[in-house]
Enzyme design. Structure first.
Site, PDB file in Angstrom:
ATOM      1  N   ASP A 816      -6.667  -7.992  -5.708  1.00  0.00           N
ATOM      2  CA  ASP A 816      -5.645  -7.532  -4.769  1.00  0.00           C
ATOM      3  C   ASP A 816      -5.146  -8.685  -3.899  1.00  0.00           C
ATOM      4  OD1 ASP A 816      -4.090  -5.609  -3.515  1.00  0.00           O
ATOM      5  OD2 ASP A 816      -5.639  -5.086  -2.048  1.00  0.00           O
ATOM      6  N   HIS A 817      -3.850  -8.664  -3.603  1.00  0.00           N
ATOM      7  CA  HIS A 817      -3.226  -9.578  -2.637  1.00  0.00           C
ATOM      8  C   HIS A 817      -3.545 -11.051  -2.905  1.00  0.00           C
ATOM      9  CE1 HIS A 817      -1.276  -6.752   0.019  1.00  0.00           C
ATOM     10  NE2 HIS A 817      -2.364  -5.981  -0.041  1.00  0.00           N
ATOM     11  N   GLY A 915      -4.132  -0.267   7.033  1.00  0.00           N
ATOM     12  CA  GLY A 915      -4.991   0.151   8.148  1.00  0.00           C
ATOM     13  C   GLY A 915      -4.568   1.495   8.707  1.00  0.00           C
ATOM     14  N   GLY A 947      -1.658   1.203   1.506  1.00  0.00           N
ATOM     15  CA  GLY A 947      -1.796   1.907   2.775  1.00  0.00           C
ATOM     16  C   GLY A 947      -1.886   3.405   2.629  1.00  0.00           C
ATOM     17  N   ALA A 948      -2.611   3.873   1.616  1.00  0.00           N
ATOM     18  CA  ALA A 948      -2.746   5.317   1.405  1.00  0.00           C
ATOM     19  C   ALA A 948      -3.740   5.955   2.364  1.00  0.00           C
ATOM     20  CB  ALA A 948      -3.176   5.603  -0.037  1.00  0.00           C
TER      21      ALA A 948
END
Length: 1017
Positions: A816-817, A915, A947-948
């Site tokens: 990720d990222h 967050g 961001g779920a």
């Protein structure tokens, strides 16, 4: 210099100072005379012209000497052989000294007509014309004129002892005529052969033969026939070419030979070209009678009960029950279901003929009793398998039937019946069944390929071949079901009838005609192969079943393959299996010597060791092959061979019984093996034939009373498939490799749900995600953030990959990222399934360039690429994006970005944050999300939402409707972990367990929310 395949001979030759060679080419190098001692034309062809052969094809100056020898091994060693040599003078001069050294008597015979014909064929000459030329030359002989036509017609049918007898008569007659030596019996018998061939209806010759036999044997003639012997007033047979011998023999000579030698003469059919034979047959009956059969079966109301001595007879059916025990109660329960068919597995291949007959009697007695208990129950019995060929035993209980049907056609097994001859297809050749490996079975072997003679052989002459009727292919294809019915109805009670068939349509036509006859009151007892059963009950073929059809595609444990069959085809299939799947297959070879010959202690040790090792392999997820050693061990008698078979089979049963782990599937190779494993090792009393694993290979699911209820049980017959067949089935049923992240998202797109990508930091987190996924039957993504990689390193990645491989549901590993180029280049080598290129902090053009660069490299390694356009605010793993830095995804830029970078998935910003969401709650631009989904759908790109965590259920559901296929979840799982640490725990393992359970609960809830629960398969 000799070349010999018998090593002791070579060793002795070398010890005497000789020089041995490794190939014919090496042996003949720089020699003047090459002596070749072979037993047939195939060996001669191989030695001369095969690989590393002695003679190159382009050589035309050969000097050939044909020199048959007589005298045996001792005279050969002493150099006192008798040699008859024939060849050109120049060739004899070259070889003369060698032949003289080998022989005590050397005869030079002028002419080598047969060799001339053979070489003429090799040179491409017209052999028929060449035969005629030689026949009218000085080089002819009786033998050449007798054997030449066979060569000209390319007919290499093995010739019987009778032909040799007739040949010798001709040689003796010609020789004694030239020397004026009277040999009355030989002369007269030979003349009868010649006159019989010219006048096949002249029956007086039979009287002469009978008289000769009477004089020679000094006893009355007892030859059967139509006339009366003038010498002894006994009946005799007619002379001439009998229908059973055709051009090869003559009935009069047959009787002389049989009477003088006491040997029964049998003719043998020869191999045929399959395509030519099938093309020569009439066109098939134009109408498929399957619908008529289904309709007639409903009217008939008769249940087809198949007594099968091994499970392989279920090769062509589906949705049919199999019983492995035959108590009256079980049979009553089965009859009450009003089935169109069911099988009874007799498991009788490994028992004696007497016991098998008693078994058939018992089963038929119970069938009769059960049918009388259930109202309106009638049935037809089918005997399938060698050991169930006990018609007398069946008839003694169910009563005499009108016709006993013999129908061995089986397309998937390459079994054809044409002209009453049963053939086995070997590639493009039809081989008479009596000449195949199956006819050489130590317990159930046979000699006859003609089914009329086969019945006579199997019934020890009780049913003579001459009394047997047959339904020809011509009748089936020209007359259809009506003609079949008419013929069956015309047969007298107790008749035996052979069914010829060369296609599934032929079988269906016969079945329809038989049902019509049953509706007219006729009763039948059938001895058949698998094709008849499916045709008789009107089963429409279905495609082979796959593991996914039974929802077992990703079970962690390995499969079990057990091979007990010894036929050469099985051995070749096992060799191919090991060649193709050896890298993924654990092999255990069971010593037949130890389990069937050696002491009880050695047998027990071998069984126990095999079971223990196999159990470990299967539990670890490895497909495991248990096979008996390939050296066939047989007894001196059929009963001894049966006893060895029993010991081998019982050992395999005990091995499988001791394996405690439930296999992913079980494949049993061979009739006895598959029967015994199902009934004795696994305790199955019933099973359902759910279909086929491949054409001709039945697939069962074992009953609830078995040790492994519902386990897929593949019954692989010994006579089905080419060399690759077993390997193909094992490959198909092997646990599939992990799906890619792209495949997970494609399934989500097709299924209208989303997959959760859960950030993990340690072992507890990994186990929590996998455990939740398996519990919810959901796919999932294990996601590693750069900060987690910094702490956990490569071991964390390896932990995720191993967990994904061992999981029973689809799990992939995602990075990720990835915002640092060097870091992503290293990630490409660590085994991830997918990665995210995060250039969202860069200007648009730089983001495009950066993403495209990584995308090209990642795609070359088959990794899915996700990228972000727009920028989310919030904090994730100590990385914070302020609100003023955040920006929504622009649809027009997204269009350009996708085209320029070639990405597979796009992470968008539509108001979502990393967050926690603000106290006022999330404010997502769903209209923008819809536009972005429309774009991604056109481009074949999957929509991702970071961001779920914290998004309410209604928004999640709306996002899924608008095309989101991957949700990133981190904050809520981290919080569950941290909260669990506040609980007082006594030990570290309790801390780990508590943390795992806390995170698992959150992950499971998200899977249900995303709609992925229950979508793993």
């Amino acid at each position: 210099m000799p070349l010999s395949v018998y090593k002791p001979t070579v060793s002795r030759f070398e010890s005497e100072g000789g020089i041995a060679g490794s190939s014919p080419a090496e042996v003949c190098k720089d020699v003047d005379v090459l002596v070749i001692m072979v037993t047939n034309e195939y060996q001669a062809e191989s030695v001369l012209y095969g690989d590393n052969g002695a003679v190159a094809d382009e050589q035309k100056n050969l000097k050939l000497v044909d020199a048959p020898v007589s005298g045996g091994v001792k005279r050969a060693a002493d150099g006192t052989l008798t040699i008859m040599a024939s060849g050109a003078d120049e060739a004899l001069e070259h070889a003369g000294q060698v032949l003289s050294a080998l022989s005590e008597k050397l005869y030079i015979i002028n002419g080598a007509a047969a060799e001339a014909l053979a070489f003429g064929a090799r040179l491409g000459l017209n052999t028929r014309l060449l035969f005629d030329v030689i026949t009218n030359s000085a080089g002819t002989s009786w033998m050449f004129e007798n054997r030449g036509p066979h060569m000209v017609e390319s007919d290499y049918t093995p010739l019987s002892a009778l032909d040799i007898f007739v040949k010798d008569l001709g040689i003796v007659s010609r020789e004694c005529a030239s020397r004026k030596v009277p040999l009355h019996v030989s002369n007269i018998a030979h003349q009868l052969f010649l006159s019989g061939a010219q006048h096949p209806q002249q029956w007086l010759g039979g009287a002469s033969v009978a008289y000769i036999a009477q004089v020679v044997l000094a006893q009355p003639c007892t030859l059967p026939g139509k006339g009366v012997c003038k010498g002894c007033s006994q009946k005799f047979c007619g002379a001439g070419s009998a229908a059973g011998w055709g051009r090869i023999d003559d009935s009069a000579v047959v009787k002389v030979y049989e009477t003088l030698t006491g040997v029964k003469v049998e003719g043998k059919p020869h191999a045929l070209n399959k395509e030519s034979v099938l093309r020569s047959l009439p066109p098939e009956w134009p109408t498929d009678p399957i619908n008529d059969i289904i309709s007639l079966t409903q009217k008939s109301s008769k249940t087809l009960v198949v007594l099968d001595d091994d499970p392989t007879g279920t090769q062509t059916v589906h949705d049919i029950d199999v019983l492995t025990e035959w108590s009256i109660e079980s049979l009553v329960a089965q009859f009450r279901k009003k089935p169109k068919c069911f099988f009874i597995l007799t498991n009788s291949r490994a028992i004696s003929s007497e016991k098998a007959s008693a078994l058939i009697t018992e089963i038929c007695r119970n069938l009769s009793a059960a049918s009388k208990t259930v109202e309106n129950t009638d049935y037809t019995v089918v005997l399938r398998g060698d050991s169930t060929l006990r018609a007398d035993a069946a008839i003694s209980e169910i009563g005499e039937v009108d016709v006993w049907i013999i129908c061995p056609f089986f397309l998937q097994g390459g079994r054809y019946t044409i002209g009453d001859i049963h053939y086995v297809a070997d590639s493009e050749t039809l081989i008479p069944a009596g000449e195949t490996e199956f006819a050489k079975d130590a317990s159930f072997g046979y000699k006859s390929s003609n089914l009329r003679e086969w019945v006579e052989e199997k019934t020890s002459g009780r049913i003579p071949a001459s009394s047997i009727a047959s339904i020809s292919i011509q009748l089936v294809r020209k007359g259809g079901p009506g003609a079949v019915c008419e013929l069956l109805c015309s047969l007298k009670k107790g008749s035996t009838c052979i069914v010829n068939a060369a296609s599934e349509r032929d079988m269906a036509v016969f079945a329809a005609g038989m049902i019509q006859a049953e509706l007219k009151g006729k009763s039948f007892l059938c001895r058949s192969a698998a094709s008849f059963v499916s045709a008789r009950v009107g089963i429409i073929p279905e495609a082979p079943l796959l593991p996914s059809d039974l929802r077992i595609s990703r079970k962690v444990v390995g499969g079990l393959v057990v091979v007990g069959s010894y036929v050469p085809k099985t051995t070749k299939q096992v060799e191919e299996l090991l060649s193709q799947r050896g890298h993924a297959l654990k092999q255990i070879e069971v010593s037949v010597d130890k389990i069937a010959v050696k002491s009880v202690e050695e047998r027990e040790q071998e069984i126990n060791h095999t079971a223990e090792v196999a159990d470990v392999y299967i539990k670890s997820g490895k497909d495991t092959l248990i096979m008996t050693s390939r050296q066939l061990v047989v007894g001196k008698t059929a009963s001894e061979s049966l006893e060895i078979n029993f010991k081998v089979s019982s050992a395999l049963v005990e091995i499988v019984r001791r394996i405690s782990t439930r296999p992913r599937y079980i494949l049993a190779k061979g009739g006895i093996t598959s029967s015994d494993l199902a009934t004795k090792a696994l305790g199955a009393k019933q099973a359902k034939v759910v279909g086929q694993a491949m054409a001709g290979v039945p697939l069962w699911q074992l009953g609830p009373e078995s040790r492994h209820p519902g386990v897929p049980y593949i019954v692989f017959p010994g006579n089905v498939g080419d060399n690759k067949a077993v390997a193909e089935v094992v490959k198909c049923w092997a646990r599939p490799g992990r799906l890619s992240t792209k495949e997970l998202l494609l399934n989500a797109e097709n299924g209208g749900y989303a997959v959760g990508a859960f950030n993990v930091y340690n072992l507890e987190g990994v186990e929590a995600v996998v455990a939740a996924a398996e519990e919810q039957d959901s796919p999932a993504i294990l996601q590693i953030h750069p900060s987690a990689l910094k702490q956990g390193g490569v071991p964390l990645v390896a932990c995720c990959i191993s967990a994904a491989e061992q999981a029973s549901v689809p799990i992939t590993v995602h990075f990720d990222h990835g915002s640092v180029k060097q870091e992503l280049l290293e990630i490409l080598e660590l085994g991830f399934d997918s990665l995210m290129v995060d250039g969202s902090h860069l200007p648009f053009e730089e983001n495009v360039a950066y993403t495209k660069y990584i995308s090209v490299l990642a795609h070359s390694k088959k990794l899915m690429v996700e990228a972000e356009l727009g920028r989310l605010s919030g904090t994730e793993d100590d990385l914070t994006v302020e609100d003023y830095e955040a920006r929504l995804t622009d649809v027009n830029q997204a269009h350009e970005f996708i085209d320029a970078t070639g990405i597979d998935a796009l992470a968008v910003c539509v108001g979502n944050v990393h967050g926690k969401y603000p106290a006022s709650g999330p404010n997502l631009r769903l209209d923008l999300l819809k536009d972005l989904y429309d774009l991604c759908l056109r481009k074949g790109v999957y929509l991702v939402l970071h961001g779920a965590s914290g998004l309410p259920k209604d928004i999640i559901e709306e996002c899924i409707k608008l095309g989101v296929r991957k949700f990133n979840v981190n904050t809520e799982v981290r919080r569950a972990y941290m909260d669990s640490l506040t609980n007082t725990q006594k030990d570290l393992v309790h801390v780990m367990q508590s943390a795992k359970e806390a995170m698992k609960a959150v992950v499971a809830e998200k899977m249900q929310l995303f709609g992925s629960a229950g979508k793993a398969h």
